[in-house]
Design a protein around this motif. Structure first.
Motif, PDB file in Angstrom:
ATOM      1  N   ASP A 298       4.581 154.128-105.710  1.00 13.09           N
ATOM      2  CA  ASP A 298       3.657 153.257-106.053  1.00 13.09           C
ATOM      3  C   ASP A 298       3.902 152.347-106.454  1.00 13.09           C
ATOM      4  N   LYS A 299       5.099 151.883-107.102  1.00  9.17           N
ATOM      5  CA  LYS A 299       5.807 150.514-107.373  1.00  9.17           C
ATOM      6  C   LYS A 299       7.325 150.591-107.305  1.00  9.17           C
ATOM      7  N   PRO A 300       8.015 149.824-107.354  1.00  9.12           N
ATOM      8  CA  PRO A 300       9.483 149.730-107.232  1.00  9.12           C
ATOM      9  C   PRO A 300      10.025 150.643-108.441  1.00  9.12           C
ATOM     10  N   SER A 301       9.660 150.312-109.705  1.00  3.58           N
ATOM     11  CA  SER A 301      10.213 150.853-110.852  1.00  3.58           C
ATOM     12  C   SER A 301      10.137 152.496-110.969  1.00  3.58           C
ATOM     13  N   ASP A 302       9.048 153.029-110.184  1.00  2.00           N
ATOM     14  CA  ASP A 302       9.026 154.263-110.022  1.00  2.00           C
ATOM     15  C   ASP A 302      10.390 155.401-109.392  1.00  2.00           C
TER      16      ASP A 302
ATOM     17  N   MET B 136      12.568 148.292 -99.888  1.00  2.00           N
ATOM     18  CA  MET B 136      11.600 148.151-100.600  1.00  2.00           C
ATOM     19  C   MET B 136      10.873 147.044-100.297  1.00  2.00           C
ATOM     20  N   SER B 137      11.671 146.033 -99.643  1.00  2.00           N
ATOM     21  CA  SER B 137      11.170 144.658 -99.298  1.00  2.00           C
ATOM     22  C   SER B 137      10.200 144.725 -98.223  1.00  2.00           C
ATOM     23  N   LEU B 138      10.137 146.037 -97.520  1.00  2.00           N
ATOM     24  CA  LEU B 138       9.121 146.151 -96.316  1.00  2.00           C
ATOM     25  C   LEU B 138       7.755 146.333 -96.646  1.00  2.00           C
ATOM     26  N   ARG B 139       7.565 146.843 -98.028  1.00  2.00           N
ATOM     27  CA  ARG B 139       6.238 147.044 -98.620  1.00  2.00           C
ATOM     28  C   ARG B 139       5.527 145.727 -98.978  1.00  2.00           C
ATOM     29  N   VAL B 140       4.255 145.581 -98.440  1.00  2.00           N
ATOM     30  CA  VAL B 140       3.636 144.464 -98.512  1.00  2.00           C
ATOM     31  C   VAL B 140       3.165 144.033 -99.628  1.00  2.00           C
ATOM     32  N   ASP B 141       3.038 145.020-100.841  1.00  2.00           N
ATOM     33  CA  ASP B 141       2.541 144.735-102.162  1.00  2.00           C
ATOM     34  C   ASP B 141       3.648 145.230-103.126  1.00  2.00           C
ATOM     35  N   PHE B 142       5.060 145.182-102.853  1.00  2.00           N
ATOM     36  CA  PHE B 142       5.977 145.083-103.624  1.00  2.00           C
ATOM     37  C   PHE B 142       6.679 143.430-103.857  1.00  2.00           C
ATOM     38  N   SER B 143       6.512 143.143-105.012  1.00  2.00           N
ATOM     39  CA  SER B 143       6.884 141.827-105.271  1.00  2.00           C
ATOM     40  C   SER B 143       8.730 141.762-105.323  1.00  2.00           C
ATOM     41  N   GLU B 144       9.359 140.664-105.185  1.00  2.00           N
ATOM     42  CA  GLU B 144      10.486 140.446-104.935  1.00  2.00           C
ATOM     43  C   GLU B 144      11.113 140.744-106.542  1.00  2.00           C
TER      44      GLU B 144
ATOM     45  N   ALA C 187       9.937 142.594-108.969  1.00  2.00           N
ATOM     46  CA  ALA C 187       9.804 143.969-109.244  1.00  2.00           C
ATOM     47  C   ALA C 187      11.082 144.668-108.429  1.00  2.00           C
ATOM     48  N   ILE C 188      11.383 144.323-107.318  1.00  2.00           N
ATOM     49  CA  ILE C 188      12.399 145.029-106.454  1.00  2.00           C
ATOM     50  C   ILE C 188      13.746 144.488-107.290  1.00  2.00           C
ATOM     51  N   LEU C 189      14.016 143.348-107.396  1.00  2.00           N
ATOM     52  CA  LEU C 189      15.111 143.133-108.169  1.00  2.00           C
ATOM     53  C   LEU C 189      15.613 143.602-109.442  1.00  2.00           C
ATOM     54  N   LYS C 190      14.335 144.112-110.308  1.00  2.81           N
ATOM     55  CA  LYS C 190      14.518 144.788-111.488  1.00  2.81           C
ATOM     56  C   LYS C 190      15.250 146.177-111.201  1.00  2.81           C
TER      57      LYS C 190
ATOM     58  N   GLY D 226      25.021 145.473-104.642  1.00  5.71           N
ATOM     59  CA  GLY D 226      25.965 145.510-103.608  1.00  5.71           C
ATOM     60  C   GLY D 226      25.707 146.634-102.921  1.00  5.71           C
ATOM     61  N   GLY D 227      26.966 147.027-102.475  1.00  6.45           N
ATOM     62  CA  GLY D 227      26.961 148.088-101.550  1.00  6.45           C
ATOM     63  C   GLY D 227      26.985 149.610-102.270  1.00  6.45           C
ATOM     64  N   ALA D 228      26.831 149.499-103.537  1.00  5.56           N
ATOM     65  CA  ALA D 228      26.875 150.935-104.194  1.00  5.56           C
ATOM     66  C   ALA D 228      25.737 152.051-103.675  1.00  5.56           C
ATOM     67  N   VAL D 229      26.047 153.341-103.759  1.00 10.86           N
ATOM     68  CA  VAL D 229      25.131 154.267-103.341  1.00 10.86           C
ATOM     69  C   VAL D 229      24.136 154.466-104.465  1.00 10.86           C
ATOM     70  N   VAL D 230      22.728 154.634-104.146  1.00  8.26           N
ATOM     71  CA  VAL D 230      21.810 154.803-105.212  1.00  8.26           C
ATOM     72  C   VAL D 230      22.098 155.891-106.357  1.00  8.26           C
ATOM     73  N   GLY D 231      22.851 156.736-105.809  1.00 10.71           N
ATOM     74  CA  GLY D 231      23.077 157.865-106.929  1.00 10.71           C
ATOM     75  C   GLY D 231      23.916 157.369-107.974  1.00 10.71           C
ATOM     76  N   ASP D 232      24.729 156.298-107.727  1.00  8.99           N
ATOM     77  CA  ASP D 232      25.490 155.823-108.756  1.00  8.99           C
ATOM     78  C   ASP D 232      24.759 155.203-109.877  1.00  8.99           C
ATOM     79  N   LEU D 233      23.605 154.656-109.601  1.00  8.70           N
ATOM     80  CA  LEU D 233      22.906 153.834-110.719  1.00  8.70           C
ATOM     81  C   LEU D 233      21.654 154.489-111.072  1.00  8.70           C
ATOM     82  N   ILE D 234      21.427 155.902-110.563  1.00  4.56           N
ATOM     83  CA  ILE D 234      20.338 156.287-111.154  1.00  4.56           C
ATOM     84  C   ILE D 234      20.643 157.146-112.630  1.00  4.56           C
TER      85      ILE D 234
END
Length: 266
Positions: free
Chosen positions: A207-211, A239-247, A249-252, A258-266
């Protein structure tokens, strides 16, 4: 080992019989007409390059029709020489499993690469309806390969090839023929080939990037050394492909990972 040699041989065979699967290949992109041949991967590339996900409810209703997905996604696979040989029962269950793993991996790579292509002329744009279409397309392909490895469509066009409620678990299964031979097939290895693509689908359905931060999707890949998860850069690009996601919100969410895998930062 035998299995490694078998996998290498199958990979070379897919290049020879399946054709190129590079969505950036100009020879693939320049052919404007989608044609069918025994080389399935270029046809799938062209279908995915042209697929539109910037849809409203009416557009989704037209795009998700089973006959359309059968024509665009499954027909190239069914008409390929490799699948014809599999359906004719030309190899044992072990070889069939590795073939389906490698073909599934290639198809998942084609779909994901079409999403990550940042060429402005072909960059995808997604609404929530478009993400629903992609989710269905991925299920259609997964069901096809799990059915193929289970030998359920041997010699026929199984009407469940593109069903939504077919083969989603990782339980052990097998055709009657395989069970009679004492062979039991675990389809989990097929579904593993779609790990990164399924992550992308999950991202596009937020629904939104922060989810994303509420998901534990990537925790099992915490060390980030097996290539199974999206990198943070890929997450940002998806995330940038979603027409309703702001830049902003994505950057937050993605920050400067960088190249880290998402699991490292969750």
């Amino acid at each position: 080992s035998y299995r490694n040699l078998l996998r290498l041989h199958i990979q070379n065979l897919l290049i020879e019989w399946g054709g190129t699967h590079d969505v950036e290949d100009k020879s693939v992109v320049s052919q404007m007409t989608i044609t069918h041949s025994t080389q399935c991967f270029p046809t799938l590339c062209r279908f995915m390059i042209r697929e539109d996900y910037n849809l409203d409810s009416n557009g989704f209703g037209l795009a998700e029709v089973d006959e359309r997905l059968e024509e665009g996604l499954l027909r190239p696979l069914k008409e390929s020489e490799i699948v014809r040989q599999l359906r004719a029962g030309r190899c044992d269950v072990g070889v069939r499993l590795v073939l389906c793993e490698e073909m599934g991996s290639t198809v998942a790579d084609i779909i994901l690469a079409s999403l990550l292509t940042q060429n402005n002329e072909r960059k995808k744009r997604f609404t929530d309806w478009g993400s629903l279409l992609l989710s269905k397309q991925v299920r259609v392909v997964q069901n096809f390969f799990t059915g193929l490895v289970l030998n359920e469509n041997n010699g026929s066009n199984n009407e469940d090839d593109n069903g939504d409620e077919h083969h989603h678990g990782s339980a052990n299964h097998g055709s009657e023929n395989d069970r009679n031979n004492g062979s039991v097939v675990n389809t989990a290895t097929i579904l593993e080939q779609f790990e990164r693509l399924n992550q992308a689908v999950t991202v596009l359905q937020l629904d939104k990037p922060s989810d994303w931060l509420a998901f534990s999707y990537g925790k099992k890949h915490k060390n980030g050394d097996d290539g199974s998860g999206l990198t943070m850069d890929e997450l940002r690009r998806i995330m940038s492909l979603r027409v309703d996601f702001s830049e902003d919100a994505i950057l937050k969410v993605c920050g400067s990972g960088g190249g880290a895998v998402v699991g490292d930062l969750i």
